[in-house]
Design a protein around this motif. Structure first.
Motif, short mmCIF file in Angstrom:
data_model
loop_
_atom_site.label_atom_id
_atom_site.label_comp_id
_atom_site.label_asym_id
_atom_site.label_seq_id
_atom_site.Cartn_x
_atom_site.Cartn_y
_atom_site.Cartn_z
N ASP A 1 0.82 -1.20 0.00
CA ASP A 1 0.00 0.00 0.00
C ASP A 1 0.86 1.26 0.00
O ASP A 1 0.59 2.22 -0.71
N GLU B 1 1.37 3.89 -3.35
CA GLU B 1 1.15 5.33 -3.18
C GLU B 1 2.38 6.11 -3.61
O GLU B 1 2.29 7.13 -4.29
N ARG C 1 2.79 5.97 -7.42
CA ARG C 1 1.81 6.85 -8.06
C ARG C 1 2.28 8.31 -8.01
O ARG C 1 2.21 9.04 -8.99
#
Length: 121
Positions: free
Chosen positions: A89, A93, A96
């Motif tokens: 996770d 992030e 991105r």
């Protein structure tokens, strides 16, 4: 475009078009592996304290770094961040956010696409 006579226009001279086309192609086209633009190398040697071999290596590494596809970048960064013991996770992030700051190689342009860049439309 310049005005020849009132109401009539003509396109820029061939030299202007070829310079623009060259700039577009150089901007969008990936460099062949192992090659570096000679004018850039000469400029960097003149304007820095680095020698030709050092500049050549630096430019090659920089071009290789920025020639990664999105897929290659994501795979490489995922492996690097996993090695730092980050969880997916947090990795996703971070990737991105990094993708928004990177410049990636554009797809190959057709003659029609190049023509549209030069002439608009």
């Amino acid at each position: 475009m310049r005005q020849m006579t009132p109401g009539r226009t003509f396109l820029p001279g061939f030299g202007q078009i070829s310079r623009l086309l060259r700039a577009v192609l150089l901007y969008f086209a990936p460099m062949p592996s192992g090659s570096t633009p000679g004018d850039l190398l000469a400029h960097l040697v003149r304007t820095s304290r680095l020698g030709h071999a050092e500049v050549d290596k630096l430019v090659r590494e920089t071009l290789d770094y920025f020639s990664e596809s999105v897929e290659e970048f994501v795979a490489r960064r995922h492996a690097e961040l996993q090695a730092e013991d980050l969880r997916n996770d947090a990795i996703f992030e971070r990737i991105r956010a990094e993708l928004a700051q990177r410049r990636f190689t554009a797809p190959a342009l057709s003659e029609r696409q190049i023509r549209r860049l030069v002439y608009g439309g």
